[in-house]
Design a protein around this motif. Structure first.
Motif, PDB file in Angstrom:
ATOM      1  N   GLN A 157       0.816  -1.212   0.000  1.00 42.94           N
ATOM      2  CA  GLN A 157       0.000   0.000   0.000  1.00 42.94           C
ATOM      3  C   GLN A 157       0.850   1.262   0.000  1.00 42.94           C
ATOM      4  O   GLN A 157       0.522   2.244  -0.680  1.00 42.94           O
ATOM      5  N   THR A 194      -6.275   1.643   3.146  1.00 43.70           N
ATOM      6  CA  THR A 194      -5.151   2.228   2.414  1.00 43.70           C
ATOM      7  C   THR A 194      -4.873   3.651   2.901  1.00 43.70           C
ATOM      8  O   THR A 194      -3.717   4.035   3.113  1.00 43.70           O
ATOM      9  N   SER A 250      -6.853   3.159  -4.232  1.00 45.74           N
ATOM     10  CA  SER A 250      -7.351   2.841  -2.893  1.00 45.74           C
ATOM     11  C   SER A 250      -7.518   1.340  -2.681  1.00 45.74           C
ATOM     12  O   SER A 250      -7.615   0.874  -1.544  1.00 45.74           O
TER      13      SER A 250
END
Length: 309
Positions: A59, A250, A282
């Protein structure tokens, strides 16, 4: 199919998954629920720390960690050694022990409050709304306990040289950035955890209801079969919860990665991060998170059900 019947300590579907200790009541009963929730969340989240490390790296740095979950494991081990996969284990286990107590214990408590306010028949006829309201209320209080430890965990994972562990990392953030830094991610953690928990409990309850009502007779099922039903229902619930909460997860990783700029508020940081990520961004790391949350939730409901029995 028979309607659900709310009972003390939870809304219990007839033949459904909720089975509570018959001799306990009041504080003793909710303490048992809280303990079961604390254990199941601490054990499962702690056990999935390596997956969480890889997921968070994907992420936060998708350009470097762009080989999927298995490739991400290899990259972390190659670059930092196998020990890096346990980064953040301390705050993860401690944070989710607290969060699990509030989440599961609170869920059962708030269900009972709904029954007390609405009456058994009304609560039974509106059990989905009861599940949703109870899980949302429980998660709000659980996140107050979780947020400081989650902020510490993310900082340790995103900046491996930041501190040596939970105590030093927690102390360093408190000293250098103030107590408010622990709650800079409170908005996104609510945005992530409340829908996550609502989906988790409602889908679990509905899947378990369907299994007990149509496929398996709970009255004659063995303990092993009950655990299997909890595992399967929890796995499906985990997949649903992961998809619903991924964008906020995220954003939470991003906002806790570094300290904000002077004068920059949490809302403005969230808006900026949202614009940078976009919808596709995302959902970075969704593969690893589906695997992680599905396994976590299945394990949680299996352990929770066994301890409650």
């Amino acid at each position: 199919m028979a309607a659900n019947t709310p009972v003390a300590g939870g809304v219990k579907p007839l033949g459904g998954p909720s089975e509570e200790p018959k001799k306990l009541s009041g504080m003793a009963l909710y303490s048992r629920f809280a303990f079961a929730g604390a254990v199941c969340c601490s054990v499962t989240h702690g056990g999935f720390t390596p997956v969480d490390v890889v997921k968070t790296r994907i992420q936060l740095d998708p350009k470097t960690y762009n080989r999927g979950m298995i490739g991400g494991f290899r990259q972390v081990v190659q670059n930092e050694g196998a020990g890096a996969l346990l980064t953040g284990f301390g705050p993860t286990a401690a944070g989710y022990f607290l969060q699990g107590a509030f989440k599961f214990g609170g869920y059962e408590f708030f269900k009972q409050q709904c029954i007390n306010q609405l009456g058994i028949e009304t609560a039974s006829n509106n059990r989905t709304a009861v599940y949703l309201a109870s899980s949302a209320a429980a998660e709000f209080f659980a996140d107050i306990a979780l947020c400081p430890l989650e902020a510490t965990r993310i900082r340790l994972v995103s900046q491996p040289t930041f501190a040596s562990g939970l105590i030093s990392g927690f102390g360093k953030i408190a000293k250098n950035e103030g107590v408010g830094a622990f709650y800079s991610g409170f908005g996104p953690i609510l945005f992530k955890q409340v829908p996550y928990t609502m989906a988790k409990f409602v889908v679990y309850e509905k899947v378990a209801e369907a299994v007990w009502g149509n496929l398996v007779n709970k009255d004659t099922a063995s303990d092993g079969m009950k655990t299997t039903v909890n595992l399967g229902s929890g796995l499906i619930a985990g997949f649903a919860a992961a998809i619903v909460s991924q964008p906020a997860d995220t954003m939470l990783s991003k906002i806790n990665k570094t300290q904000g700029l002077p004068g920059e508020g949490t809302v403005s940081r969230l808006v900026k991060i949202g614009k940078e990520l976009g919808l596709r961004g995302s959902y970075t790391g969704i593969g690893a998170r589906l695997f992680m949350v599905g396994g976590l939730t299945a394990g949680q409901f299996a352990i929770y059900g066994d301890i409650k029995r």
